[in-house]
Design a protein around this motif. Structure first.
Motif: not given
Length: 224
Positions: A69-78
């Motif tokens: 989503v906008s504003g977030f650079d990374l996803v909580n996924s190994p």
């Protein structure tokens, strides 16, 4: 070593030594972030706080559960984070359960965040600290998540000086609801390798210690 296992709702502030467990996926992802070079991880209470911290520190990277989503650079996924170049970067992590549990015990004398990938290093860090009774905080499903409970029980055996076969504990985690949700793509922002990566025992040789720094909850790798 004496221990007890609680969910986040049972944390009451009396915990002196706490190990916060989120196998799928917060503290597996965090371990991979450190492996990929992250200097530290700042834990945020919610998405608004994560974005506010990022606004004050434009070079930091924000990470959350779910789809990008906008504003977030990374996803909580190994599976996704292991491809990122995080050398000397600071990551701001906000997840549904793991970061909430860590924030609940951040003022404990010793507070570690753990999953299977750092199990042995976590047990060694507790032994080296001469830690007293340990509270395991199983963060998923208000303390009922099978994968977190399995990891807590595995860590408890390690702390007792045993060398248990990790197989039965991993089997319980692999058969958990969280694992099913990831395999069946019920969780957005997942990668096909996430379950397998979450079940790699002792993939890394560091523990992860959380504490307050300049008013923020900061997670750092702790190498023996």
């Amino acid at each position: 070593m004496d221990s007890r296992t609680v969910g986040i709702p049972e944390v009451d502030g009396s915990e002196q030594v706490a190990v916060v467990i989120d196998v799928m996926r917060a503290f597996t992802t965090a371990a991979w972030a450190f492996h990929r070079g992250a200097e530290k991880i700042v834990l945020a209470a919610d998405a608004d706080e994560a974005l506010a911290i990022k606004a004050s520190h434009p070079g930091w990277l924000a990470l959350k559960d779910g789809a990008p989503v906008s504003g977030f650079d990374l996803v909580n996924s190994p599976g996704l984070i292991r491809e990122a170049d995080l050398a000397d970067r600071t990551v701001i992590q906000k997840t549904t359960a793991g970061t909430v549990g860590a924030l609940a015990v951040v003022e404990a004398k010793v507070a570690l965040c753990a999953s299977f990938v750092v199990a042995d290093a976590t047990a060694r860090a507790l032994a080296d600290a001469g830690a007293g009774p340990v509270t395991f905080v199983a963060t998923g499903d208000d303390g009922r998540a099978a994968e977190d409970l399995a990891c807590a029980q595995y860590l408890d055996r390690l702390l007792a000086g045993d060398r248990p076969d990790p197989g039965p504990y991993l089997h319980r985690a692999r058969a958990s609801q969280a694992a099913d949700d990831l395999r069946l793509e019920r969780r957005r922002g997942a990668h096909p390798t996430d379950v397998d990566l979450c079940l790699e025992v002792d993939r890394f040789d560091f523990a992860m210690k959380v504490g307050l720094e300049a008013g923020m909850a900061v997670l750092r790798p702790l190498r023996n």
